[in-house]
Design an enzyme around this catalytic site. Sequence first.
Site, mmCIF file in Angstrom:
data_model
loop_
_atom_site.group_PDB
_atom_site.id
_atom_site.type_symbol
_atom_site.label_atom_id
_atom_site.label_comp_id
_atom_site.label_asym_id
_atom_site.label_seq_id
_atom_site.Cartn_x
_atom_site.Cartn_y
_atom_site.Cartn_z
ATOM 1 N NE ARG A 51 -3.711 -1.093 2.423
ATOM 2 C CZ ARG A 51 -4.968 -1.256 2.129
ATOM 3 N NH1 ARG A 51 -5.349 -0.031 1.562
ATOM 4 N NH2 ARG A 51 -5.532 -2.563 1.671
ATOM 5 C CB THR A 52 3.290 2.385 2.356
ATOM 6 O OG1 THR A 52 2.409 2.387 3.527
ATOM 7 C CG2 THR A 52 4.058 3.631 2.766
ATOM 8 C CE LYS A 80 23.503 -11.406 -1.826
ATOM 9 N NZ LYS A 80 23.979 -10.451 -2.753
ATOM 10 N NE ARG A 101 6.412 -0.406 6.197
ATOM 11 C CZ ARG A 101 5.179 0.233 6.458
ATOM 12 N NH1 ARG A 101 5.067 1.313 6.023
ATOM 13 N NH2 ARG A 101 4.432 -0.191 7.390
ATOM 14 C CG HIS A 129 3.517 5.230 8.659
ATOM 15 N ND1 HIS A 129 4.206 5.644 7.484
ATOM 16 C CD2 HIS A 129 2.561 4.400 8.328
ATOM 17 C CE1 HIS A 129 3.607 5.159 6.291
ATOM 18 N NE2 HIS A 129 2.604 4.354 6.581
#
Lengths: 315, 148
Positions: A51-52, A80, A101, A129
């Site tokens: 969504r974001t 890694k 994010r 957020h």
Amino acid sequence: MENRSLVTIAEHSREKLEHLIQMASEFEKFPNRKLLDGRVVATLFFEPSTRTRLSFETAASRLGARVIGFADPKVTSGTKGETLKDTIMMVSNYADIIVMRHYLEGAARYASEVSPVPIINAGDGANQHPSQTMLDLYSIWKTQGTLDNLQIYLVGDLKYGRTVHSLLTAMRHFHPTFHFIAPQELAMPETWKQYCRDNNIDFVEHQDFNEDTIAGADILYMTRVQKERFADISEYERVKDRYLLKLDMLAKAKENMKILHPLPRVNEIEYSIDDEPHAYYFEQARNGLFAREALICDALGITLDDIRNDKTIIL
Amino acid sequence: MKQKELLVAAIENGTVIDHIPSDKVFQVMSLLNLDNVRSAVTIGYNLKSRAMGTKSIIKIADKFFTDSELAQLAVICQNLTLCIIRDYEIVEKRRIALPEELVGIIRCPNSKCITNNEPMRTRFRVTGQKLTCQYCNNDVELDKVKLL
Ligand SMILES: [Zn+2]
């Protein structure tokens, strides 16, 4: 060089928030432009959030930027053992701005300290957020015509819900009265109530959730009550249906009252409410596009005047 | 004061850290890296103190510490006294106070904090007895702090 990164909305003044709202409203008038023609926006999602990510990538694309990045941390070198810093330094060689994010709290602050290009925090764990908060503010402003002196009701998970906490910090400039409605296990934490007292934010706690408690609301902000937040499942079973919004509860609602929800919803809002004039959550999500267009441009140093005098609008 | 001079020899130039709780004296020595100091270090351990019962004192000749070196000490005990000695005279005497920000000294208690997952320095803002991580915004009480 001035750091134009957006890590948290809490750092923004009233004037800055109003400025960003004005920018978003310009983008709502004309969302499609070539303002970012030739620029590259990177979206680094160390934690998936379709969504974001789609909202940010659409915002960048509609302004004419090219988008690079990854949606799934499994394909990146982070697994890694590469450090966040090394990933940021590598990507900043390619992109003009990084939308990030991350599952770790504080990741965005750290990235903004090491990155030579601006960082936009698209969520860092349970911490912040800010683009969600910006679209919430824009939605409140659009539906109420002001951000000042509003009665804002927060319902559901007020303990873990970072969106409601960010909303408290952003609204502190606008003299709101907040109303908290939550099951005991998910009640507004004492530290946030103290935050309200320290910042002269009035708040009222309600035990019940019915047509009378919400009759004075300008904004009814619903959130998910998630089963996994409860230590005791029987407690969840006992309260889960008590914080659902049903059509008949809107009987005494003020005409200007709008229902917001950060989405996705589970069953907090009865589907029959979707057609009511009070329902605003789908438009709210759409506002995310304009809010994110504003945030990307602001981080790149593009001003409100630049946007108002923009000759690249695609009609 | 006279008795103290008898118990621990005076120094010509250097630093005196006084009023150390005796159970913290080895921690103080390790935080100040005293095992790497070449000059004379005199330790008075378990001395009688009217205010504290017993206390310890450390005198380090020809050595002066930076504010950030001293700030670490304020995290583990709050009432240390610092004396700067020049020519056998105390030229400065003050309590070692916590600075407004602690950089690279304590660990964030939040395992999901970036500082516990990336090779980087921690940063905490100090407000009274409360320390706030500048990355994840979690608070930790001063008496529950873990040093790095
Ligand atoms: Zn932290």
